[in-house]
Motif scaffolding. Sequence first.
Motif: not given
Length: 286
Positions: A55-62, A64-68, A154-155
């Motif tokens: 369990v991790y969070n992606d840092h705008a690698s896979a 971005d703001m196009k899909i969250v 992002t919230y």
Amino acid sequence: MARITAGVGSSHVPLLGVAVDQGKTGDDYFGPIFAGYEWTRQWEKEQKPDVIILVYNDHASAFDMKIVPTFAIGCGERYKPADEGWGPRQVPEVEGHPDLAWHIAQSLILDEFDMTIINEMDVDHGLTVPLSMMFGQPQAWPAKVIPLAVNVVTYPVPSGNRCWALGEAIKRAVESFPEDLNVQIWGTGGMSHQLQGKRAGLLNREWDNRFMDLLVGDTDAARWIPHIEYLRETGSEGIEMVMWLIMRGALGDKTRLLHKHYHIPCSNTAIGHLVLEPVEEETVPA
């Protein structure tokens, strides 16, 4: 059947990956950090997990703001290290376990969790740094990995309760898989840190350690911590700790502490690390 035999919590600070890659793990600055993982590295050699749900969070690698996606599960065969701006880390590709991943995805969706299914993606330091901390620099990672990405960037981000409940659903999913597999679940991210604004550099040793202590035993108090408390006490990036709650929820009603490590600072971040095992309730004869 498959079963979850242990949970691991760990920070995933990118600087730790740099230290591994550049051979600096034993120097004066990084030595005390990595010393706290030596117990786990030896333990993992003995445990030999077949699969790790990471369990991790992606840092705008896979993403971005196009899909969250709030929760995304990787069901692919392999995942390459992401280029985060200075080239991909020279670490092994991550090998997935599609059969178990698809089984978990189906079980979670039927359990009313709306999962995003990912078949192709690169994985960044959020996933590869914990592997380096636990396994060092092998030619190939010794376990297959199912990536489970959580939006804490992002919230709106998922509540602690929702994360804990997802862990409970993952436990049910794994235990309904017919193959005999030794599965671990890792919750990564955190601990207290803020990277920008007037509170940049915030660290909170007392709160971090209290949070880790709440994951041990039979209390579920951590699942009810509100978002505002994470933000107030641990900085804007401390919200990553909700990902540890997925790990804890997947371990059942009660846990036993096997190992704990905490260190300040690494860059401007607090380092936390836990190893837990589920405690099965004993059946009392009638």
